[in-house]
Design an enzyme around this catalytic site. Structure first.
Site, PDB file in Angstrom:
ATOM      1  CE1 TYR A  37       3.584  -6.391   3.607  1.00 20.17           C
ATOM      2  CE2 TYR A  37       3.135  -8.735   3.424  1.00 20.17           C
ATOM      3  CZ  TYR A  37       3.215  -7.479   2.842  1.00 20.17           C
ATOM      4  OH  TYR A  37       2.931  -7.319   1.517  1.00 20.17           O
ATOM      5  CG  ASP A  40      -1.744  -1.191   1.433  1.00 22.75           C
ATOM      6  OD1 ASP A  40      -2.040  -1.846   0.422  1.00 22.75           O
ATOM      7  OD2 ASP A  40      -2.100  -1.491   2.581  1.00 22.75           O
TER       8      ASP A  40
END
Length: 245
Positions: free
Chosen positions: A110, A53
């Protein structure tokens, strides 16, 4: 044609995510722009492993790259990095077969980073610093809800027809909290995540840990018994740390 696997790191602060967008500065767009300047009159394709993102960082993004010529890799990478803006770096490249599927990985990792210490200009772009007290035990309890197989449609940015194209049922392999002094790192592992999924899970966990919602509500939203929650963690705390093939 010749095929390469690029390993890329970037500070996502100044970019509108990975995927190329008209009129926006993105990681893919900047890499393709650098390729067009370094390899003039050549044709190429770039396919990223993960569409991070806007504002999200990467330590180990991968990209499948098709070139119509065979470069001298050390010199080619040096020229590309010189052509890229500050904040993007191609760490290495290796030759691969055309059939290599860059998005078909074993696992993605992540990290979401929280800073409970003093302000630090060298962390401000990469660590989210809460302005309120967070109960780490409650944060842990909430994050544990998301481990395993669930339908994450209420913890995703999917809209309209995307629900017919993108599978919202996923398996989260592991969520682990690592505390290092006043720094807290939340490690997320899965084969793949949906757009905004980690930030929405983190947003719900932070909301519960600060008394803005309760655990039963989060459970009901996860089990699709209620509508989405209005919480999403800031992008700057999230980094694509590793992709395993």
């Amino acid at each position: 044609m010749n095929y390469y696997l690029f390993t890329i790191e970037y500070d996502g602060t100044d970019f509108c995510g990975w995927a190329k967008q008209k009129g926006q500065s993105t990681i893919q767009g900047e890499i393709e722009s650098a390729l067009s300047r370094v390899a003039r009159n050549s044709t190429f394709r770039v396919v990223g492993a993960s569409k991070t993102d806007s504002g999200v960082h990467a330590n180990d993004q991968k990209a499948w790259v098709e070139l119509d010529f065979k470069p001298n890799l050390p010199g080619f990478l040096k020229a590309l990095n010189n052509a890229l803006p500050l904040g993007i770096n191609i760490k290495n490249a290796k030759e691969i077969e055309q059939s290599y599927r860059v998005r078909n990985c074993i696992q993605k990792t992540y990290h979401y980073n929280l800073n409970f210490g003093d302000d630090d200009v060298f962390k401000n772009r990469y660590w989210f610093k809460p302005k309120y007290h967070i109960d780490l035990d409650k944060l842990t309890d909430c994050l544990e809800l998301f481990v395993g197989y669930h339908d994450f449609k209420n913890f995703s940015g999917l809209k309209g027809e995307e629900f017919n194209i993108i599978e919202s049922k996923r398996i989260v392999d592991e969520i682990k909290i690592v505390t290092i002094g006043e720094l807290v790192k939340i490690v997320f592992k899965a084969k793949g995540f949906i757009r905004y999924q980690i930030r929405m899970m983190m947003g719900a966990a932070l909301a519960y840990a600060t008394g803005k919602t309760d655990l039963n509500t989060v459970k009901d939203v996860l089990n699709c018994k209620r509508e989405k929650l209005p919480f999403m963690a800031e992008a700057k705390g999230l980094t694509l740390y590793n992709i395993q093939y």
